[in-house]
Design an enzyme around this catalytic site. Structure first.
Site, PDB file in Angstrom:
ATOM      1  N   ASP A 188       4.985   1.025  -2.420  1.00  0.00           N
ATOM      2  CA  ASP A 188       4.478   1.634  -3.644  1.00  0.00           C
ATOM      3  C   ASP A 188       5.562   1.456  -4.715  1.00  0.00           C
ATOM      4  O   ASP A 188       6.723   1.201  -4.391  1.00  0.00           O
ATOM      5  CB  ASP A 188       4.215   3.119  -3.336  1.00  0.00           C
ATOM      6  CG  ASP A 188       3.916   3.932  -4.571  1.00  0.00           C
ATOM      7  OD1 ASP A 188       3.152   3.444  -5.432  1.00  0.00           O
ATOM      8  OD2 ASP A 188       4.437   5.068  -4.674  1.00  0.00           O
TER       9      ASP A 188
ATOM     10  N   ASP B 260       5.970   3.427  -8.335  1.00  0.00           N
ATOM     11  CA  ASP B 260       6.503   4.630  -8.997  1.00  0.00           C
ATOM     12  C   ASP B 260       6.878   5.713  -7.983  1.00  0.00           C
ATOM     13  O   ASP B 260       6.060   6.099  -7.146  1.00  0.00           O
ATOM     14  CB  ASP B 260       5.465   5.184  -9.978  1.00  0.00           C
ATOM     15  CG  ASP B 260       5.117   4.173 -11.076  1.00  0.00           C
ATOM     16  OD1 ASP B 260       6.007   3.424 -11.493  1.00  0.00           O
ATOM     17  OD2 ASP B 260       3.950   4.151 -11.498  1.00  0.00           O
TER      18      ASP B 260
HETATM   19 MG   LIG Z   1       4.229   6.629  -6.089  1.00  0.00          MG
END
Ligand SMILES: [Mg+2]
Length: 185
Positions: free
Chosen positions: A22, A24
């Site tokens: 992932d 962020d």
């Molecule tokens: Mg995230």
């Protein structure tokens, strides 16, 4: 596989595993209630750039998988996002570590796109682009419950970053991406 006693190092030593990250909150600092809309807003989290050469040593493929509904909301364009990703990829590849693909979903949550995590669309795209990727020999690392759900939906192993309560079973937990990388050394 026992969730509590997963020997990650032993498994990935086979040399054919893939890592799905992932963005962020895992690679860069998450901006609460807003989006990274330009490169100036993008801040690598501590130890992340040092982690990539470790991942390069262990994983055959590395992907970044990110929901970016700021595009769907009109807060930035897909071109703005691609510019950020080009720069991010460059900095990571300088560490050095090859990134095989960056997949993003610009759709709004309400659209329930098959590409938007927790739906597994972006994992299937990576698999289609790189047929040697075995999703059962892949690890999804994320800091949101939807990342773990995405990993489960795609038939992957999962690593949850952070200490939030999680309603899904995860194979392992670390406080940060850097702590995961350190555990492999
Ligand atoms: Mg995230």
């Amino acid at each position: 596989m026992s969730l509590a006693n997963w020997d990650i190092k032993k498994d990935i030593a086979q040399g054919d595993w893939a890592l799905f990250l992932d963005r962020d909150g895992v690679i860069n600092r998450r901006i609460v209630a807003d989006y990274v809309k330009r490169w100036e807003d993008f801040e690598f989290l501590p130890g992340v750039l040092e982690s990539f050469p470790v991942f390069a040593k262990y994983f055959k493929h590395i992907f970044i998988i990110t929901n970016q509904q700021g595009v769907g909301k009109g807060m930035m364009t897909a071109m703005d996002l691609e510019k950020i990703h080009r720069q991010m990829k460059q900095e990571i590849e300088n560490t050095p570590c090859k990134i095989n693909g960056i997949y993003f979903c610009p759709s709004l949550a309400a659209e329930n796109s098959p590409r938007r995590k927790p739906n597994p669309g972006m994992a299937l795209e990576a698999k289609s682009d790189f047929p040697n990727v075995d999703l059962a020999k892949s690890i999804m690392v994320g800091d949101s419950p939807s990342d773990i759900e995405f990993g489960i939906n795609a038939g992957m192993q999962t690593i949850f970053i952070g200490d939030r309560k999680l309603l899904f079973p995860t194979n392992a937990r670390f406080s940060s991406l850097s702590e995961f990388a350190k555990s492999l050394k």
